[in-house]
Enzyme design. Structure first.
Site, PDB file in Angstrom:
ATOM      1  N   HIS A 176      35.928  43.603  24.861  1.00 35.25           N
ATOM      2  CA  HIS A 176      35.391  42.688  25.881  1.00 35.25           C
ATOM      3  C   HIS A 176      33.870  42.727  25.918  1.00 35.25           C
ATOM      4  O   HIS A 176      33.238  41.826  26.464  1.00 35.25           O
ATOM      5  CB  HIS A 176      36.030  42.935  27.255  1.00 35.25           C
ATOM      6  CG  HIS A 176      35.502  44.093  28.042  1.00 35.25           C
ATOM      7  ND1 HIS A 176      36.070  45.333  28.014  1.00 35.25           N
ATOM      8  CD2 HIS A 176      34.456  44.184  28.881  1.00 35.25           C
ATOM      9  CE1 HIS A 176      35.391  46.147  28.810  1.00 35.25           C
ATOM     10  NE2 HIS A 176      34.397  45.477  29.349  1.00 35.25           N
ATOM     11  N   ASP A 229      41.596  46.667  23.592  1.00 30.17           N
ATOM     12  CA  ASP A 229      40.168  46.468  23.903  1.00 30.17           C
ATOM     13  C   ASP A 229      39.279  47.314  22.985  1.00 30.17           C
ATOM     14  O   ASP A 229      38.617  48.248  23.431  1.00 30.17           O
ATOM     15  CB  ASP A 229      39.940  46.800  25.381  1.00 30.17           C
ATOM     16  CG  ASP A 229      38.657  46.195  25.928  1.00 30.17           C
ATOM     17  OD1 ASP A 229      37.934  45.526  25.165  1.00 30.17           O
ATOM     18  OD2 ASP A 229      38.366  46.419  27.124  1.00 30.17           O
ATOM     19  N   SER A 274      31.547  50.261  30.050  1.00 34.26           N
ATOM     20  CA  SER A 274      32.519  49.722  29.105  1.00 34.26           C
ATOM     21  C   SER A 274      32.108  49.968  27.665  1.00 34.26           C
ATOM     22  O   SER A 274      30.929  49.902  27.328  1.00 34.26           O
ATOM     23  CB  SER A 274      32.662  48.219  29.292  1.00 34.26           C
ATOM     24  OG  SER A 274      33.506  47.971  30.366  1.00 34.26           O
TER      25      SER A 274
END
Ligand code: ARG
Length: 278
Positions: A79, A126, A218
């Site tokens: 992402h 992811d 992230s």
């Protein structure tokens, strides 16, 4: 850029715009990744900040974490990478204080490989990889666990997560210095209780109230140190808020064989997998 008037506005507006779901507005906000502490300069030579190239400060250009898993390959979250263009990116490897240009190694990104299953809409996968323009020599990449094992995923065991992400869920704050927090690993059953979309084949959960990763972390690593070796067991992926009770952080599980095998469902993924011998 932000004028002091604007800052004052944000400061005065903050208490009323705090999320109504939080019961006690007077609780002191956590000022730590969430609940963590700054990390010593040089402690994580394989740690990566992914940044947009440009004139701004490194702090403004930072958008995700990552890790060096081969001399010229960075592991991050899909992402983080899915809307990026290789030519507009750079990474710093082994820098602790983002604004300190003397620390670490800067590389350009020549190729982005987003996990093909993520690209097709399955957000559990992811994972993305950046190929660097030049290998980072003299830095030992972080170790990945043996595929198809869960020895390092025992519920209750402590792992660490590090990053330059938000430290304060009330009034977003980005630290210049890398921070880290110790987080307990959870069982798949416990994770599934919170997240319907949780996929135990490729995910792992960690964290508890006031101990979590957050926005800006992230792509960064969840890891354990075992007998002096560091093993990356997860990639920061998602969570419902940050550090809230009953909403642990979800990570892409790097010991999942399925996560790596399915990478080969795209031609670029297949090449990367071969390159990494994984
Ligand atoms: N998706 C977030 C990011 O882009 C990271 C979320 C992690 N959240 C959590 N509660 N652990 O930075």
């Amino acid at each position: 850029m932000a004028s002091s008037a604007a800052l004052a506005l944000i400061a005065t507006a903050a208490p009323t715009s705090a999320k109504p779901a939080l019961p006690d507005q007077r609780t002191k906000p956590s000022v730590k990744i969430i609940g963590g502490a700054p990390q010593a300069v040089g402690a994580y030579p394989w740690m990566v900040s992914t940044q947009y190239r440009g004139a701004g400060s490194a702090l403004d250009r930072h958008f995700c974490g990552g890790s060096l898993i081969a001399p010229d390959v960075v592991l991050t979250a899909a992402h983080c990478a899915v809307d990026a263009t290789a030519g507009k990116l750079e990474v710093t490897v082994g820098r602790t204080v983002l604004s300190d240009k003397r620390q670490g190694h800067v590389r350009k990104v020549t190729e982005i490989v987003v996990h093909p299953r993520y690209a097709k809409g399955d957000e559990a996968y992811d994972l993305a990889l950046y190929r660097l323009n030049k290998p980072v020599d003299g830095v030992a990449p972080v170790q990945l666990p043996t595929p198809d094992t869960d020895a390092l995923l025992r519920p209750g065991a402590k792992a660490n997560v590090i990053g330059w992400g938000n430290t304060n869920t009330r009034l977003p704050q980005s630290p210049d210095q890398l921070r880290g927090v110790s987080v307990p690993l959870l069982s798949h059953t416990e994770c599934k209780a919170t997240y319907k979309e949780y996929d135990k084949a490729v995910n792992v959960c960690a964290g508890r109230e006031n101990r979590d990763s957050c926005q800006g972390d992230s792509g960064g690593p969840l890891f354990r140190k075992i007998s002096g070796r560091t093993y990356q067991i997860g990639i920061v992926s998602y969570g419902d808020g940050c550090g809230e009770q009953g909403a642990p952080g979800v990570y892409a599980s790097t010991s999942s064989k399925k996560l790596w095998d399915t990478l080969a469902e795209s031609p670029q993924g297949k090449r990367m997998k071969q390159l990494l011998k994984r």
